[in-house]
Design a protein around this motif. Structure first.
Motif, PDB file in Angstrom:
ATOM      1  N   ILE A  12      -6.379   2.553   4.424  1.00  0.00           N
ATOM      2  CA  ILE A  12      -6.109   1.507   3.425  1.00  0.00           C
ATOM      3  C   ILE A  12      -5.083   0.519   3.978  1.00  0.00           C
ATOM      4  CG2 ILE A  12      -5.402   1.047   1.046  1.00  0.00           C
ATOM      5  CD1 ILE A  12      -6.059   3.906   0.358  1.00  0.00           C
ATOM      6  N   ALA A  13      -4.066   1.092   4.648  1.00  0.00           N
ATOM      7  CA  ALA A  13      -3.013   0.233   5.190  1.00  0.00           C
ATOM      8  C   ALA A  13      -3.562  -0.673   6.283  1.00  0.00           C
ATOM      9  CB  ALA A  13      -1.874   1.080   5.736  1.00  0.00           C
ATOM     10  N   TRP A  31      -1.497  11.007   4.564  1.00  0.00           N
ATOM     11  CA  TRP A  31      -1.465   9.875   5.497  1.00  0.00           C
ATOM     12  C   TRP A  31      -2.833   9.435   5.931  1.00  0.00           C
ATOM     13  CZ3 TRP A  31      -3.570   9.720  10.295  1.00  0.00           C
ATOM     14  CH2 TRP A  31      -3.903  10.932  10.896  1.00  0.00           C
ATOM     15  N   GLY A  80       3.927  10.873   2.881  1.00  0.00           N
ATOM     16  CA  GLY A  80       2.517  10.482   2.835  1.00  0.00           C
ATOM     17  C   GLY A  80       2.217   9.240   3.652  1.00  0.00           C
ATOM     18  N   ALA A  81       3.240   8.392   3.877  1.00  0.00           N
ATOM     19  CA  ALA A  81       3.005   7.147   4.607  1.00  0.00           C
ATOM     20  C   ALA A  81       3.582   7.207   6.011  1.00  0.00           C
ATOM     21  CB  ALA A  81       3.596   5.970   3.841  1.00  0.00           C
ATOM     22  N   ILE A 116      -4.068   7.061   3.399  1.00  0.00           N
ATOM     23  CA  ILE A 116      -3.278   5.834   3.323  1.00  0.00           C
ATOM     24  C   ILE A 116      -3.492   4.969   4.563  1.00  0.00           C
ATOM     25  CG2 ILE A 116      -0.918   4.934   3.305  1.00  0.00           C
ATOM     26  CD1 ILE A 116      -0.130   7.045   1.460  1.00  0.00           C
ATOM     27  N   SER A 147       2.823   1.990  -3.166  1.00  0.00           N
ATOM     28  CA  SER A 147       2.035   2.418  -4.320  1.00  0.00           C
ATOM     29  C   SER A 147       1.476   3.819  -4.153  1.00  0.00           C
ATOM     30  CB  SER A 147       0.863   1.462  -4.575  1.00  0.00           C
ATOM     31  OG  SER A 147       1.086   0.216  -4.046  1.00  0.00           O
ATOM     32  N   PHE A 148       1.098   4.190  -2.933  1.00  0.00           N
ATOM     33  CA  PHE A 148       0.330   5.423  -2.780  1.00  0.00           C
ATOM     34  C   PHE A 148       1.063   6.570  -2.091  1.00  0.00           C
ATOM     35  CE2 PHE A 148      -3.199   2.152  -2.645  1.00  0.00           C
ATOM     36  CZ  PHE A 148      -3.590   2.375  -3.955  1.00  0.00           C
ATOM     37  N   ASP A 149       2.281   6.310  -1.548  1.00  0.00           N
ATOM     38  CA  ASP A 149       2.845   7.333  -0.663  1.00  0.00           C
ATOM     39  C   ASP A 149       3.190   8.638  -1.376  1.00  0.00           C
ATOM     40  OD1 ASP A 149       4.992   6.356  -1.997  1.00  0.00           O
ATOM     41  OD2 ASP A 149       6.276   6.097  -0.234  1.00  0.00           O
ATOM     42  N   LEU A 191      -1.053  10.212  -2.050  1.00  0.00           N
ATOM     43  CA  LEU A 191      -2.115  10.404  -1.056  1.00  0.00           C
ATOM     44  C   LEU A 191      -1.532  10.899   0.262  1.00  0.00           C
ATOM     45  CD1 LEU A 191      -4.180   7.143  -1.687  1.00  0.00           C
ATOM     46  CD2 LEU A 191      -4.748   9.459  -2.423  1.00  0.00           C
ATOM     47  N   VAL A 234       0.842  -1.209   0.000  1.00  0.00           N
ATOM     48  CA  VAL A 234       0.000   0.000   0.000  1.00  0.00           C
ATOM     49  C   VAL A 234       0.872   1.253   0.000  1.00  0.00           C
ATOM     50  CG1 VAL A 234      -1.597   1.347   1.391  1.00  0.00           C
ATOM     51  CG2 VAL A 234      -1.958  -1.104   1.113  1.00  0.00           C
ATOM     52  N   CYS A 235       1.838   1.288   0.912  1.00  0.00           N
ATOM     53  CA  CYS A 235       2.639   2.508   1.057  1.00  0.00           C
ATOM     54  C   CYS A 235       3.488   2.764  -0.183  1.00  0.00           C
ATOM     55  CB  CYS A 235       3.540   2.399   2.278  1.00  0.00           C
ATOM     56  SG  CYS A 235       2.606   2.435   3.804  1.00  0.00           S
TER      57      CYS A 235
END
Lengths: 323, 379
Positions: B118-119, B112, B184-185, B115, B105-107, B110, B102-103
Motif C-alpha cells: 500500500i505504501a 508490514w 507494523g510499518a 502495509i 493510518s494502518f500501522d 496491519l 498510509v503508515c
C-alpha cells in the motif's frame, strides 16, 4: 500613526530583503538575454558571500572583500561559460554542478581556514559596508509622513543598496541603448545572425557571463557583509532560485525585474512581520504559505495565466557554427 | 540534439570516456583535499575502508545506494524523454507524505507485508502527482520543466514544513516530525544477506527496499528498451519533430514520462522512512534527489550504470562519514563537492576529452572510428 510606522518598517525591510534578489536577478538577466540559462546564480552568490566575508576578515577591508567576492564569482561564471559555451555542454547540468561545488566548498574551506563550524569570523565595523546617512536625515526625521520616509526608506542604507537600484536603469541603458546590448540580445535570439555579421558569438556570451559574475559577486557580498556580519553556511537559502523566478516574472526586462524583486522582497518582509498574527478578511495565514507564494506566482505566470513569459529564443541551446 | 562528433567503439563510449571524466572529477576533488591540508591518498584509503572494510560499512553503503538508485532512475527516465527533472527532490518529499498517511493510518492494525505494497502505491502516486503538474504545464502551456520543477521543490518544502509543524505533528511534541510508526510499518532488514558472506553486522538500516530498487531498475530497463512506450519516449527525446511526424502524442509522452519519474522519486522515500527512521521528519530527503542527477549522468542513463553509480555514491556517503571522523578538517560536505564535480565533468563537460580520444583512436586504428583514411578531420 502606529500603522504608518509599521508600514514604513515593512517597506524598509522590503528594500533590504529585495536587494540580493535584485542583484542576482539582473545578473541572470545578462546571461539569459545572451542565451545562456543560469541555474547557478545561487552557487555564484554563495561563493561571492564566502569569498567576500573571508577576504574582508583577513585583510580588514570591506573593499578588498567586495573585490574578492566579484573575482571568485566571475571565476565560477567562467567555468559555466567554459562548459556551456566552449564545450557546448548542457547549461542546466553545468549550473547544477556549480551550485553543488559552491555549497560544498564554502563549508569545507570555511571550516578548514577559520574553524568556526563553517562560519567566517564576525566582521568588525570597518570590514563591513556601513549605512550611509543622507544629509538632513536626522533633522527631518520628526516631520510627519515625509520625515520617516526620507530618514528610514531613502537614507540609511549601505552603498550596495544604492548600487543595486542604480543598476536597474544602467542595465536598461546597456541592454537597449548600446551596441553591446543590442548584440547581446541578438545573440540570445538568433546567434547565427550575429555570427553572420562577423561578431564572435562565444566572446559575446562570455562577456555577458562576466557581467553575471560581477553582479552575483556583489549580491553575495551584500549578504555576508551588509545584511549579516559574516558568512554562514548555506546563507543564500534559495535566493538564487527566487531571483530566477523573479526574472521570469519580469519577462527578462530590467525595470520589471526591480518590481518583481520588490514584490518578492515584500512577501518575505510581510511574512516575517506577520508571524502568526491574523490578517483582516482572511484570518491567520501560515508563514509557509507566504514563503511559497513567489514560487506559486511564478508557476501560475509560467502557465500563461498572467500574461505570457517568453524566454529568449536561443536560451539553453549551445551554438554550433556548422552542422 | 545531434552531436557533432564522430563515432567511437562502444567500449570507449560507455567505458573509457566516463572513466576518464570520473577520474578527472576525483583528481580535482583531491586538490580540494590538499587545499584543506590533508593527504588525498590517505583520504581515499579511509573512504574506501569505511565503505567496504566491515560488514556494517557495506550494509550502510548499500542502504545509501538504495536511495540513489531510486532517484537516479527517476532522473534517467525523464532524461530519456529529454526532460530535465530537477524536481526529484520535491517528488520524493511529497512521496514521504503519502507513506506517512498510509503508515499512520494502518500501522496498528496491519502487518508490514500488507502495509508495504500500500505504501509503495501511495508513495509512487504522491510522487507521480507532484510530477504531473509540471508535466502538464510543459506539455499544454509550454512552461519550461526545469523552472517549474525547481519551483515545485520549494512549494513541496513549504507544504511539508506546514504539515510537519502543524497537522501531522503529535500533540505535545516539539520536534517537527510525525509520531514514530509502530512495528507494523517497519520493514525487515537485509543484514542476513551480508552475513551470508561471513561478515558481522551491528546495526545497519539496509532493508528490503534495496531489492525493490533492483526490481525497479530492471523494470525501467524493460520500459525504456523493450516496450513501445519506451521506444516512443526515446524517439521524443532524440527529436521531438520526428516523434510528431510519427504520430506520437507529445502530451501523452511528456506526462507519462514525468509521472513515471515522479513515481520512482516518491518510492525513494520508502527507504529512509519505513526502513530506517520510522517517521517522516523535516528535510528527510536531504539532497538525495539532487544526487540522483549525478548518479543518472554518471550511469549514462542506463539502469546498470545507475546501480553502479549509486553504489559509488553510497560508498562516498558511508566512507565520507568515516572520513569526517578520521580527518576533522573534512566534513561530509566533501561529498557535495565531489557530487558537483562529477556532474560537471560527467555531465556538462562530457565531451571535453572526446576529440583527443578520437584523435588517438584515429591515429592508432582508423577503422575503429569509422574512417577510411586518417585525414585529421575527426572532430
Amino acid at each position: 500613526m502606529d500603522i504608518f510606522n509599521a508600514i514604513i518598517q515593512v517597506l524598509d525591510s522590503t528594500i533590504r530583503l529585495s536587494v540580493p534578489l535584485l542583484l542576482a536577478c539582473l545578473a541572470g538577466l545578462y546571461s539569459e538575454r545572451a542565451g545562456i540559462f543560469d541555474i547557478g546564480l545561487e552557487g555564484k552568490m554563495l561563493v561571492g558571500a564566502f569569498a567576500g566575508a573571508s577576504a574582508a576578515a583577513v585583510f580588514h577591508s570591506a573593499l578588498i572583500g567586495l573585490g574578492t567576492a566579484i573575482l571568485i564569482s566571475v571565476a565560477f561564471a567562467l567555468v559555466h561559460g567554459f562548459a556551456s559555451i566552449t564545450h557546448r555542454g548542457n547549461q542546466i547540468v553545468s549550473g547544477v554542478a556549480i551550485n553543488f561545488i559552491a555549497a560544498g566548498s564554502t563549508i569545507i574551506l570555511g571550516q578548514a581556514w577559520f574553524q568556526q563550524g563553517g562560519r567566517t569570523p564576525a566582521l568588525q565595523p570597518g570590514e563591513r559596508f556601513a549605512a550611509i546617512t543622507w544629509p538632513g536625515a536626522d533633522a527631518i526625521k520628526d516631520v510627519p509622513i515625509i520625515g520617516p520616509i526620507y530618514a528610514e526608506l531613502i537614507s540609511g542604507h549601505s552603498i550596495l543598496v544604492y548600487f543595486a537600484f542604480a543598476m536597474v536603469p544602467f542595465t536598461w541603458w546597456v541592454l537597449f541603448r548600446t551596441r553591446f546590448g543590442l548584440r547581446m540580445r541578438a545573440v540570445g535570439e538568433n546567434p547565427a545572425a550575429v555570427d553572420t555579421a562577423g561578431i564572435s558569438v562565444a566572446w559575446l556570451r562570455y562577456r555577458a557571463l562576466i557581467c553575471t559574475g560581477i553582479l552575483t559577486g556583489v549580491a553575495g557580498a551584500y549578504l555576508s557583509m551588509v545584511q549579516n556580519g559574516g558568512f554562514v553556511k548555506d546563507m543564500t537559502a534559495g535566493k538564487g532560485y527566487i531571483a530566477l523566478a523573479a526574472l521570469i516574472f519580469a519577462k527578462w526586462k530590467p525595470v520589471n525585474a526591480m518590481f518583481a524583486c520588490l514584490l518578492f522582497g515584500f512577501l518575505d518582509a510581510a511574512s516575517i512581520r506577520l508571524q502568526g498574527s491574523p490578517l483582516p478578511l482572511v484570518g491567520k495565514v501560515p508563514a509557509q504559505f507566504m514563503q511559497a507564494l513567489p514560487y506559486v506566482l511564478t508557476v501560475i505566470l509560467l502557465a500563461g495565466f498572467i500574461g505570457k513569459a517568453i524566454p529568449p529564443r536561443a536560451g539553453g541551446v549551445p551554438y554550433v557554427k556548422e552542422r | 540534439m545531434s552531436t557533432p562528433y564522430a563515432k567511437l567503439p562502444a567500449w570507449a563510449d560507455y567505458g573509457l570516456i566516463p572513466l576518464i571524466n570520473l577520474s578527472v572529477a576525483f583528481i580535482v576533488a583531491g586538490f580540494v583535499v590538499m587545499l584543506v591540508g590533508e593527504n588525498p591518498f590517505r583520504a581515499a584509503v579511509i573512504l574506501v575502508e569505511g565503505a567496504f572494510g566491515k560488514g556494517t560499512g557495506v550494509a550502510f553503503t548499500l542502504f545509501y545506494a538504495t536511495t540513489f538508485i531510486f532517484t537516479g532512475l527517476s532522473v534517467a527516465v525523464a532524461a530519456h524523454c529529454s526532460l530535465f527533472n530537477i524536481g526529484t527532490e520535491g517528488q520524493a518529499y511529497i512521496g514521504g507524505l503519502g507513506i506517512a498517511l498510509v503508515c499512520l493510518s494502518f500501522d496498528s492494525v496491519l502487518p508490514w507485508w500488507v502495509i508495504f505494497p500500500i505504501a509503495i502505491v501511495a508513495a509512487s502516486a504522491f510522487g507521480a502527482l507532484w510530477g504531473l503538474i509540471p508535466a502538464y504545464l510543459q506539455a499544454k502551456r509550454g512552461s519550461h520543466i526545469v523552472i517549474t520543477t525547481i519551483m515545485f521543490n520549494f512549494i513541496a518544502a513549504s507544504v511539508m514544513v506546514y504539515l510537519l509543524v502543524g497537522p501531522l505533528k503529535p500533540a505535545g511534541s516539539q520536534a517537527p516530525q510525525t509520531r514514530n510508526f509502530l512495528a507494523g510499518a517497519e520493514l525487515p532488514k537485509l543484514n542476513w544477506m551480508i552475513e551470508l558472506f561471513g561478515a558481522k553486522i551491528r546495526s545497519a538500516p539496509l532493508n528490503i527496499c534495496f531489492l525493490l530498487a533492483l526490481v525497479m531498475a530492471f523494470l525501467v530497463w524493460l520500459l525504456i528498451w523493450r516496450t513501445k512506450l519506451g521506444y516512443e519516449m526515446r524517439t521524443y527525446g532524440h527529436s521531438s519533430k520526428a516523434a510528431r511526424y510519427a504520430g506520437i502524442s507529445e502530451t501523452r509522452i511528456i506526462i507519462t514520462a514525468m509521472m513515471v519519474s515522479g513515481a520512482l522519486a516518491g518510492m525513494m522515500a520508502l527507504n529512509p522512512v519505513m526502513g530506517d527512521q520510522h517517521n517522516v521528519a523535516i528535510d528527510f530527503v536531504s539532497g538525495a534527489g539532487f544526487v540522483g542527477i549525478a548518479v543518472a549522468l554518471m550511469g549514462r542513463l542506463h539502469p546498470v550504470g545507475i546501480v553502479l553509480a549509486a553504489i559509488l555514491f553510497g560508498m562516498l556517503y558511508q566512507g565520507g562519514a568515516e572520513l569526517a571522523f578520521e580527518m576533522p578538517a573534512i566534513s561530509r560536505d566533501m561529498i557535495v563537492i565531489i557530487q558537483g564535480l562529477v556532474i560537471l565533468f560527467a555531465g556538462a563537460l562530457e565531451h571535453m576529452f572526446r576529440p583527443y580520444i578520437q584523435a588517438l583512436f584515429a591515429s592508432v586504428s582508423p577503422k575503429s572510428v569509422g574512417m577510411q583514411a586518417v585525414n585529421g578531420k575527426g572532430a
